[in-house]
Design a protein around this motif. Structure first.
Motif, PDB file in Angstrom:
ATOM      1  N   HIS A  78      50.522  46.273  40.703  1.00 45.35           N
ATOM      2  CA  HIS A  78      50.173  45.892  42.078  1.00 45.35           C
ATOM      3  C   HIS A  78      49.002  46.723  42.602  1.00 45.35           C
ATOM      4  CE1 HIS A  78      50.803  44.650  46.285  1.00 45.35           C
ATOM      5  NE2 HIS A  78      50.597  45.927  46.587  1.00 45.35           N
ATOM      6  N   TYR A  79      49.046  48.034  42.385  1.00 46.94           N
ATOM      7  CA  TYR A  79      47.970  48.891  42.884  1.00 46.94           C
ATOM      8  C   TYR A  79      46.675  48.680  42.089  1.00 46.94           C
ATOM      9  CZ  TYR A  79      51.571  50.980  45.742  1.00 46.94           C
ATOM     10  OH  TYR A  79      52.594  51.161  46.656  1.00 46.94           O
ATOM     11  N   GLU A  80      46.826  48.369  40.820  1.00 47.20           N
ATOM     12  CA  GLU A  80      45.650  48.013  40.021  1.00 47.20           C
ATOM     13  C   GLU A  80      45.011  46.735  40.576  1.00 47.20           C
ATOM     14  OE1 GLU A  80      44.890  46.126  35.594  1.00 47.20           O
ATOM     15  OE2 GLU A  80      46.440  47.668  35.808  1.00 47.20           O
ATOM     16  N   MET A  81      45.846  45.757  40.897  1.00 46.30           N
ATOM     17  CA  MET A  81      45.366  44.497  41.468  1.00 46.30           C
ATOM     18  C   MET A  81      44.697  44.737  42.822  1.00 46.30           C
ATOM     19  SD  MET A  81      47.569  41.022  42.282  1.00 46.30           S
ATOM     20  CE  MET A  81      48.550  41.810  43.566  1.00 46.30           C
ATOM     21  N   TYR A  82      45.282  45.600  43.630  1.00 47.45           N
ATOM     22  CA  TYR A  82      44.717  45.923  44.946  1.00 47.45           C
ATOM     23  C   TYR A  82      43.329  46.545  44.794  1.00 47.45           C
ATOM     24  CZ  TYR A  82      44.523  47.846  49.716  1.00 47.45           C
ATOM     25  OH  TYR A  82      44.162  48.150  50.997  1.00 47.45           O
ATOM     26  N   GLY A  83      43.170  47.409  43.791  1.00 48.05           N
ATOM     27  CA  GLY A  83      41.852  48.006  43.534  1.00 48.05           C
ATOM     28  C   GLY A  83      40.820  46.952  43.177  1.00 48.05           C
ATOM     29  N   HIS A  84      41.219  45.982  42.351  1.00 49.68           N
ATOM     30  CA  HIS A  84      40.296  44.892  42.005  1.00 49.68           C
ATOM     31  C   HIS A  84      39.955  44.064  43.249  1.00 49.68           C
ATOM     32  CE1 HIS A  84      40.455  45.740  37.799  1.00 49.68           C
ATOM     33  NE2 HIS A  84      41.732  45.456  37.671  1.00 49.68           N
ATOM     34  N   TYR A  85      40.949  43.865  44.100  1.00 43.99           N
ATOM     35  CA  TYR A  85      40.722  43.119  45.338  1.00 43.99           C
ATOM     36  C   TYR A  85      39.683  43.824  46.214  1.00 43.99           C
ATOM     37  CZ  TYR A  85      41.623  41.596  50.142  1.00 43.99           C
ATOM     38  OH  TYR A  85      41.485  41.161  51.435  1.00 43.99           O
ATOM     39  N   LEU A  86      39.835  45.123  46.383  1.00 44.91           N
ATOM     40  CA  LEU A  86      38.900  45.885  47.224  1.00 44.91           C
ATOM     41  C   LEU A  86      37.483  45.852  46.668  1.00 44.91           C
ATOM     42  CD1 LEU A  86      41.061  49.024  48.114  1.00 44.91           C
ATOM     43  CD2 LEU A  86      40.512  47.077  49.593  1.00 44.91           C
ATOM     44  N   HIS A  87      37.350  45.779  45.339  1.00 45.91           N
ATOM     45  CA  HIS A  87      36.030  45.742  44.705  1.00 45.91           C
ATOM     46  C   HIS A  87      35.538  44.313  44.492  1.00 45.91           C
ATOM     47  CE1 HIS A  87      37.196  49.928  43.670  1.00 45.91           C
ATOM     48  NE2 HIS A  87      35.898  50.142  43.787  1.00 45.91           N
ATOM     49  N   ARG A  88      36.302  43.340  45.015  1.00 45.80           N
ATOM     50  CA  ARG A  88      35.936  41.916  44.888  1.00 45.80           C
ATOM     51  C   ARG A  88      35.767  41.518  43.430  1.00 45.80           C
ATOM     52  NH1 ARG A  88      38.076  40.816  49.138  1.00 45.80           N
ATOM     53  NH2 ARG A  88      37.035  38.809  49.357  1.00 45.80           N
ATOM     54  N   ASP A  89      36.586  42.090  42.577  1.00 48.05           N
ATOM     55  CA  ASP A  89      36.563  41.798  41.145  1.00 48.05           C
ATOM     56  C   ASP A  89      37.628  40.743  40.860  1.00 48.05           C
ATOM     57  OD1 ASP A  89      36.703  41.710  38.391  1.00 48.05           O
ATOM     58  OD2 ASP A  89      37.386  43.778  38.137  1.00 48.05           O
ATOM     59  N   MET A  90      37.222  39.469  40.929  1.00 49.16           N
ATOM     60  CA  MET A  90      38.188  38.393  40.770  1.00 49.16           C
ATOM     61  C   MET A  90      38.796  38.368  39.377  1.00 49.16           C
ATOM     62  SD  MET A  90      39.956  35.906  41.868  1.00 49.16           S
ATOM     63  CE  MET A  90      39.314  35.413  43.461  1.00 49.16           C
ATOM     64  N   HIS A  91      37.990  38.655  38.362  1.00 54.63           N
ATOM     65  CA  HIS A  91      38.501  38.630  36.995  1.00 54.63           C
ATOM     66  C   HIS A  91      39.636  39.649  36.811  1.00 54.63           C
ATOM     67  CE1 HIS A  91      38.420  38.318  32.576  1.00 54.63           C
ATOM     68  NE2 HIS A  91      38.548  39.639  32.585  1.00 54.63           N
ATOM     69  N   GLY A  92      39.388  40.896  37.191  1.00 54.89           N
ATOM     70  CA  GLY A  92      40.406  41.930  37.056  1.00 54.89           C
ATOM     71  C   GLY A  92      41.613  41.651  37.935  1.00 54.89           C
ATOM     72  N   TYR A  93      41.366  41.174  39.151  1.00 53.35           N
ATOM     73  CA  TYR A  93      42.445  40.840  40.077  1.00 53.35           C
ATOM     74  C   TYR A  93      43.368  39.787  39.473  1.00 53.35           C
ATOM     75  CZ  TYR A  93      44.724  38.472  43.995  1.00 53.35           C
ATOM     76  OH  TYR A  93      45.651  37.877  44.813  1.00 53.35           O
ATOM     77  N   PHE A  94      42.770  38.744  38.931  1.00 50.40           N
ATOM     78  CA  PHE A  94      43.574  37.637  38.418  1.00 50.40           C
ATOM     79  C   PHE A  94      44.402  38.063  37.211  1.00 50.40           C
ATOM     80  CE2 PHE A  94      44.175  33.674  35.972  1.00 50.40           C
ATOM     81  CZ  PHE A  94      44.824  32.916  36.934  1.00 50.40           C
TER      82      PHE A  94
END
Length: 245
Positions: free
Chosen positions: A131-147
Motif C-alpha cells: 500500500h505504501y509503495e503504491m502511495y509513493g507511485h501515486y505521489l510521483h504520478r507513476d501509473m505503471h508502478g502504481y498499477f
C-alpha cells in the motif's frame, strides 16, 4: 477515518548456451511481463492488430517466443488469436464491462470476507508495505508502478482467502479486464486516481481490523466505482483520453 490522500498527486538478451531450463523460463517470463504491460498500458488500440514484427524488434526476440507469449495473453483474455492472421487486442463493449466488473466485484467481496477469517499478521504487514509503495507511485504520478502494486494488493487479498476455486475464477476474469482497469484511472471527470487511493486506505483499515462485512462492502463498491470510471473512459473522445494521461 480521515483520508491523507491529496487530489493531485532494452532489448532482452537471450539465455547463455549453457543456461539451461531455468534461464529459458526466466527469459519467457520477462518477455511475457513486458508484452503484457505493453498491451495493458494501451500501446495498441482497442481491437487493433498486434504488430509482431515491431514487437520482435522492440524486445530483441524472434517470432517463436513472441507467439508463445501471445498464447498466454490470449488465455488471459487480453488478446484474440486470429487463425492465420496474427492477433488483435480484445475489444470489450459497455455491456461486457458491466458484466465483468460485477462478477469481479462479487469475487473480491467474497475474498475480502474470507481473508478476514484466515489472514495472518505477516500477510497484513506485506499488504501494508504494498500500500505504501503504491502511495509513493501515486505521489510521483507513476501509473505503471502504481498499477503493479495495486494489482498485487488485490491478488494478495484473494490469496489470503485460502480458497483455490475462488483464486482460479478471479485470475480468469482479472486478465480479461486488466487493460481497462488500468485505463480507468485516467477518467478525468471523476478524478478516479485520487478516489481509488482513498478507497484503498479504507480497504487497508478494514483489513487491519479484520472487519469482514465492512471489507466485503468496501471491495464491492471499489469495483463498482472502477466500473463506472472504465465506462466513462471508454466513452471519452480519443483525443481527450490521450490528453488526460
Amino acid at each position: 477515518m480521515k483520508s491523507t490522500i491529496p487530489d493531485t498527486g532494452v532489448p532482452i538478451a537471450p539465455p547463455a548456451a549453457n543456461g539451461g531450463d531455468r534461464q529459458e523460463a526466466s527469459l519467457h517470463g520477462e518477455i511475457l511481463l513486458r508484452l503484457r504491460d505493453y498491451v495493458v498500458e494501451g500501446n495498441i488500440p482497442e481491437g487493433g492488430r498486434v504488430p509482431e514484427r515491431q514487437l520482435c524488434e522492440m524486445l530483441g526476440i524472434s517470432r517463436t517466443p513472441l507467439r508463445e507469449a501471445l498464447k498466454v495473453l490470449a488465455a488471459e483474455g487480453l488478446i484474440e488469436l486470429l487463425p492465420n492472421r496474427g492477433a488483435r487486442v480484445r475489444q470489450l463493449s459497455q455491456r461486457d464491462l458491466e458484466e465483468l466488473f460485477d462478477v469481479m466485484a462479487g469475487l473480491e467481496s467474497l475474498a475480502g470476507r474470507l481473508a478476514c477469517e484466515a489472514i495472518t499478521d505477516a500477510e497484513i504487514t506485506a499488504i501494508e508495505q504494498l500500500h505504501y509503495e503504491m502511495y509513493g507511485h501515486y505521489l510521483h504520478r507513476d501509473m505503471h508502478g502504481y498499477f503493479q502494486a495495486n494489482q498485487r494488493i488485490h491478488e494478495s487479498i484473494v490469496a489470503a482467502a485460502r480458497n483455490e476455486t475462488l483464486k482460479t475464477a478471479y485470475a480468469n476474469f482479472a486478465g480479461r479486464i486488466r487493460r481497462v482497469r488500468y485505463s480507468a484511472n485516467f477518467a478525468r471527470k471523476r478524478q478516479r486516481w485520487a478516489e481509488a487511493m482513498r478507497e484503498h486506505e479504507a480497504i487497508l483499515d478494514a483489513l487491519r481490523r479484520r472487519a469482514a462485512s465492512e471489507l466485503s462492502d468496501i471491495l464491492f463498491q471499489h469495483l463498482r466505482n472502477k466500473r463506472a470510471a472504465a465506462i466513462e473512459h471508454l466513452s471519452e473522445p480519443q483525443e481527450d483520453a490521450a490528453a488526460s494521461s
